[in-house]
Design a protein around this motif. Structure first.
Motif, PDB file in Angstrom:
ATOM      1  N   ASN A 199      11.746  -4.636 -16.197  1.00 35.85           N
ATOM      2  CA  ASN A 199      10.320  -4.808 -15.962  1.00 35.85           C
ATOM      3  C   ASN A 199      10.008  -4.809 -14.471  1.00 35.85           C
ATOM      4  O   ASN A 199      10.209  -5.812 -13.792  1.00 35.85           O
ATOM      5  N   LEU A 200       9.528  -3.680 -13.980  1.00 38.19           N
ATOM      6  CA  LEU A 200       9.094  -3.527 -12.583  1.00 38.19           C
ATOM      7  C   LEU A 200       7.681  -2.988 -12.602  1.00 38.19           C
ATOM      8  O   LEU A 200       7.425  -1.929 -13.160  1.00 38.19           O
ATOM      9  N   ARG A 201       6.764  -3.735 -11.995  1.00 37.28           N
ATOM     10  CA  ARG A 201       5.369  -3.298 -11.889  1.00 37.28           C
ATOM     11  C   ARG A 201       5.035  -3.156 -10.427  1.00 37.28           C
ATOM     12  O   ARG A 201       5.478  -3.951  -9.602  1.00 37.28           O
ATOM     13  N   THR A 202       4.239  -2.150 -10.112  1.00 41.06           N
ATOM     14  CA  THR A 202       3.842  -1.931  -8.725  1.00 41.06           C
ATOM     15  C   THR A 202       2.326  -2.006  -8.591  1.00 41.06           C
ATOM     16  O   THR A 202       1.596  -1.643  -9.516  1.00 41.06           O
ATOM     17  N   PHE A 203       1.900  -2.477  -7.432  1.00 36.63           N
ATOM     18  CA  PHE A 203       0.484  -2.592  -7.122  1.00 36.63           C
ATOM     19  C   PHE A 203       0.266  -2.182  -5.677  1.00 36.63           C
ATOM     20  O   PHE A 203       1.104  -2.457  -4.819  1.00 36.63           O
ATOM     21  N   ILE A 204      -0.866  -1.526  -5.421  1.00 38.98           N
ATOM     22  CA  ILE A 204      -1.186  -1.144  -4.047  1.00 38.98           C
ATOM     23  C   ILE A 204      -2.282  -2.014  -3.443  1.00 38.98           C
ATOM     24  O   ILE A 204      -2.487  -2.005  -2.239  1.00 38.98           O
ATOM     25  N   GLN A 224      12.606   1.873  -6.065  1.00 40.83           N
ATOM     26  CA  GLN A 224      12.125   1.489  -7.393  1.00 40.83           C
ATOM     27  C   GLN A 224      13.100   1.951  -8.484  1.00 40.83           C
ATOM     28  O   GLN A 224      13.375   1.223  -9.438  1.00 40.83           O
ATOM     29  N   LYS A 225      13.610   3.144  -8.323  1.00 36.57           N
ATOM     30  CA  LYS A 225      14.558   3.679  -9.301  1.00 36.57           C
ATOM     31  C   LYS A 225      15.805   2.793  -9.364  1.00 36.57           C
ATOM     32  O   LYS A 225      16.302   2.482 -10.450  1.00 36.57           O
ATOM     33  N   LYS A 226      16.292   2.367  -8.212  1.00 28.72           N
ATOM     34  CA  LYS A 226      17.465   1.486  -8.174  1.00 28.72           C
ATOM     35  C   LYS A 226      17.154   0.144  -8.830  1.00 28.72           C
ATOM     36  O   LYS A 226      17.962  -0.387  -9.583  1.00 28.72           O
ATOM     37  N   LEU A 227      15.984  -0.405  -8.531  1.00 31.95           N
ATOM     38  CA  LEU A 227      15.602  -1.684  -9.128  1.00 31.95           C
ATOM     39  C   LEU A 227      15.479  -1.576 -10.645  1.00 31.95           C
ATOM     40  O   LEU A 227      15.903  -2.469 -11.370  1.00 31.95           O
ATOM     41  N   ARG A 228      14.923  -0.474 -11.124  1.00 38.35           N
ATOM     42  CA  ARG A 228      14.750  -0.292 -12.574  1.00 38.35           C
ATOM     43  C   ARG A 228      16.092  -0.147 -13.289  1.00 38.35           C
ATOM     44  O   ARG A 228      16.182  -0.384 -14.493  1.00 38.35           O
ATOM     45  N   SER A 229      17.137   0.223 -12.572  1.00 37.00           N
ATOM     46  CA  SER A 229      18.459   0.302 -13.191  1.00 37.00           C
ATOM     47  C   SER A 229      19.048  -1.097 -13.402  1.00 37.00           C
ATOM     48  O   SER A 229      19.992  -1.260 -14.168  1.00 37.00           O
ATOM     49  N   ILE A 230      18.455  -2.096 -12.743  1.00 35.88           N
ATOM     50  CA  ILE A 230      18.947  -3.471 -12.854  1.00 35.88           C
ATOM     51  C   ILE A 230      18.025  -4.318 -13.729  1.00 35.88           C
ATOM     52  O   ILE A 230      18.478  -5.083 -14.569  1.00 35.88           O
ATOM     53  N   VAL A 259       0.828  -1.210   0.000  1.00 35.60           N
ATOM     54  CA  VAL A 259       0.000   0.000   0.000  1.00 35.60           C
ATOM     55  C   VAL A 259       0.860   1.256   0.000  1.00 35.60           C
ATOM     56  O   VAL A 259       0.411   2.319  -0.427  1.00 35.60           O
ATOM     57  N   SER A 260       2.105   1.148   0.448  1.00 34.55           N
ATOM     58  CA  SER A 260       3.019   2.294   0.500  1.00 34.55           C
ATOM     59  C   SER A 260       4.058   2.268  -0.607  1.00 34.55           C
ATOM     60  O   SER A 260       5.091   2.933  -0.501  1.00 34.55           O
ATOM     61  N   VAL A 261       3.816   1.514  -1.667  1.00 35.26           N
ATOM     62  CA  VAL A 261       4.822   1.347  -2.712  1.00 35.26           C
ATOM     63  C   VAL A 261       5.223   2.672  -3.349  1.00 35.26           C
ATOM     64  O   VAL A 261       6.345   2.817  -3.831  1.00 35.26           O
ATOM     65  N   ASN A 262       4.350   3.660  -3.326  1.00 39.62           N
ATOM     66  CA  ASN A 262       4.657   4.930  -3.984  1.00 39.62           C
ATOM     67  C   ASN A 262       5.091   6.037  -3.036  1.00 39.62           C
ATOM     68  O   ASN A 262       5.103   7.205  -3.433  1.00 39.62           O
ATOM     69  N   ASN A 263       5.479   5.683  -1.805  1.00 40.87           N
ATOM     70  CA  ASN A 263       5.993   6.736  -0.930  1.00 40.87           C
ATOM     71  C   ASN A 263       7.417   7.101  -1.359  1.00 40.87           C
ATOM     72  O   ASN A 263       8.025   6.424  -2.187  1.00 40.87           O
ATOM     73  N   GLU A 264       7.940   8.170  -0.836  1.00 38.16           N
ATOM     74  CA  GLU A 264       9.225   8.700  -1.290  1.00 38.16           C
ATOM     75  C   GLU A 264      10.363   7.693  -1.168  1.00 38.16           C
ATOM     76  O   GLU A 264      11.151   7.496  -2.097  1.00 38.16           O
ATOM     77  N   GLU A 265      10.449   7.014  -0.035  1.00 38.94           N
ATOM     78  CA  GLU A 265      11.517   6.031   0.189  1.00 38.94           C
ATOM     79  C   GLU A 265      11.429   4.879  -0.818  1.00 38.94           C
ATOM     80  O   GLU A 265      12.431   4.452  -1.394  1.00 38.94           O
ATOM     81  N   ASN A 266      10.228   4.393  -1.054  1.00 35.90           N
ATOM     82  CA  ASN A 266      10.058   3.278  -1.978  1.00 35.90           C
ATOM     83  C   ASN A 266      10.271   3.702  -3.431  1.00 35.90           C
ATOM     84  O   ASN A 266      10.689   2.890  -4.254  1.00 35.90           O
TER      85      ASN A 266
END
Length: 117
Positions: free
Chosen positions: A42-47, A33-39, A22-29
């Motif tokens: 395909n990164l999908r998020t769901f709340i 996400q940006k770090k994961l997308r550099s690796i 539910v907090s996937v889009n907070n500032e810390e996450n």
């Protein structure tokens, strides 16, 4: 012989990451996400678990999906994800390590050996 950069990138292309929280889009996450997308491309998020479960059930055979899930959402989705071949491994992202370790240890796809990441 060391793998080439192309071979490494091709191996990473086989994987996708799905993050349910539910907090996937907070500032810390968002930073995570940006770090994961550099690796992994395909990164999908769901709340919400319902939308996520519909997506997970639509994954094709041969897809290799890594699930990152909060402890709260994990209780809802991990039993079902354990059954899907396409879900390669599950990592829990939580703050209540002890409580979540107790119920999650019985699932073989739960990959966070130290507990919550």
């Amino acid at each position: 012989m060391e793998p080439s950069q192309t071979e490494i990138n091709n191996n990473l292309e086989k994987y996708s990451i799905v993050w349910l929280d539910v907090s996937v889009n907070n500032e810390e996450n968002m930073v995570a996400q940006k770090k994961l997308r550099s690796i992994v491309n395909n990164l999908r998020t769901f709340i919400g678990p319902e939308e996520f479960m519909n997506y997970a059930r639509s994954l094709q055979q041969g897809d290799l999906t890594i699930l990152i899930v909060s402890g709260e959402m994990g209780r809802v989705v991990i039993p079902e994800m354990q059954k899907l071949e396409q879900v390669y491994s599950i990592y829990m992202y939580c703050f209540n390590k002890e409580t979540n370790l107790q119920w999650s240890r019985s699932y073989s796809k739960f990959a966070a050996g130290e507990g919550c990441v």
